[in-house]
Design a protein around this motif. Structure first.
Motif, short mmCIF file in Angstrom:
data_model
loop_
_atom_site.label_atom_id
_atom_site.label_comp_id
_atom_site.label_asym_id
_atom_site.label_seq_id
_atom_site.Cartn_x
_atom_site.Cartn_y
_atom_site.Cartn_z
N THR A 34 27.62 40.71 47.37
CA THR A 34 28.96 40.54 47.94
C THR A 34 29.82 39.68 47.04
OG1 THR A 34 28.01 40.71 50.16
CG2 THR A 34 30.23 39.81 50.00
N LEU A 35 29.25 38.57 46.59
CA LEU A 35 29.97 37.68 45.68
C LEU A 35 30.31 38.40 44.38
CD1 LEU A 35 31.03 34.84 45.07
CD2 LEU A 35 28.74 34.28 44.20
N LEU A 36 29.37 39.16 43.86
CA LEU A 36 29.61 39.91 42.64
C LEU A 36 30.72 40.95 42.85
CD1 LEU A 36 28.63 40.25 39.73
CD2 LEU A 36 26.98 41.92 40.55
N SER A 37 30.75 41.60 43.99
CA SER A 37 31.81 42.58 44.29
C SER A 37 33.17 41.89 44.33
CB SER A 37 31.55 43.25 45.64
OG SER A 37 30.37 43.97 45.61
N ARG A 38 33.22 40.71 44.99
CA ARG A 38 34.48 39.98 45.05
C ARG A 38 34.93 39.54 43.66
NH1 ARG A 38 34.04 35.20 48.97
NH2 ARG A 38 31.85 35.70 48.84
N LEU A 39 33.97 39.05 42.87
CA LEU A 39 34.32 38.64 41.50
C LEU A 39 34.84 39.81 40.69
CD1 LEU A 39 31.41 36.19 40.61
CD2 LEU A 39 33.81 35.62 40.95
N GLN A 40 34.22 40.97 40.86
CA GLN A 40 34.66 42.16 40.13
C GLN A 40 36.07 42.57 40.57
OE1 GLN A 40 32.04 45.49 40.55
NE2 GLN A 40 32.76 46.46 38.67
N ALA A 41 36.33 42.51 41.88
CA ALA A 41 37.67 42.84 42.39
C ALA A 41 38.69 41.85 41.86
CB ALA A 41 37.66 42.85 43.91
N ASN A 42 38.32 40.57 41.84
CA ASN A 42 39.23 39.56 41.30
C ASN A 42 39.47 39.77 39.81
OD1 ASN A 42 39.53 38.32 43.76
ND2 ASN A 42 38.01 36.72 43.37
N GLN A 43 38.43 40.17 39.10
CA GLN A 43 38.58 40.43 37.68
C GLN A 43 39.53 41.60 37.45
OE1 GLN A 43 35.03 41.68 35.67
NE2 GLN A 43 35.83 41.20 33.65
N GLU A 44 39.39 42.66 38.24
CA GLU A 44 40.29 43.81 38.11
C GLU A 44 41.72 43.41 38.44
OE1 GLU A 44 38.63 46.87 40.55
OE2 GLU A 44 36.87 47.12 39.25
N SER A 45 41.88 42.60 39.46
CA SER A 45 43.20 42.12 39.82
C SER A 45 43.81 41.28 38.69
CB SER A 45 43.13 41.30 41.11
OG SER A 45 44.36 40.68 41.38
#
Length: 140
Positions: A34-45
């Motif tokens: 979950t944390l990795l998914s959030r980090l990936q979404a933040n990175q894309e943003s």
């Protein structure tokens, strides 16, 4: 038999402990995902914002270059107009200092009732010079 029962109980307890550890591992693994998914979404943003900022910067640079070009053009026009104005001012000064023009100013000013002192001040001549010009104009 007592030993095998204790052995089975001990192994069962160890299996339950391992099962508990395995469940704990999977819970932590789920949190990590979950944390990795959030980090990936933040990175894309973040990458999207960086792309937008780069586009804005490119637009600003282009706009700045266009303004610089326009300012250079306006500066050249202003220099041309300044040169033209200086030329016109020199011509006007030459005309205003010509003897014929001064004579006309003095004669017309006297006809309008201006005093000799006033005419001398306006033309920049001495009072005697204004009187001489008026005397010569009266002879004609």
């Amino acid at each position: 038999m007592q030993l095998s029962l204790w052995t089975i109980a001990l192994f069962s307890l160890a299996e339950v402990a391992l099962l508990g550890l395995l469940l704990l591992f999977f819970v932590r693994l789920r949190r990590s995902e979950t944390l990795l998914s959030r980090l990936q979404a933040n990175q894309e943003s973040l990458l999207e914002r960086l792309r937008q900022n780069a586009e804005l910067e490119a637009e600003l640079v282009a706009s700045f270059a266009q303004r610089q070009h326009e300012l250079r053009r306006l500066d050249m026009e202003l220099e041309e107009r300044a040169a033209t104005m200086e030329k016109l001012i020199r011509q006007a000064e030459e005309v205003s200092r010509s003897p014929h023009f001064l004579r006309e100013v003095i004669v017309n000013g006297r006809r309008k009732g201006r005093t000799i002192e006033d005419l001398a001040r306006v033309t920049g001549l001495a009072r005697d010079e204004v009187e001489i010009i008026l005397a010569r104009a009266g002879e004609r």
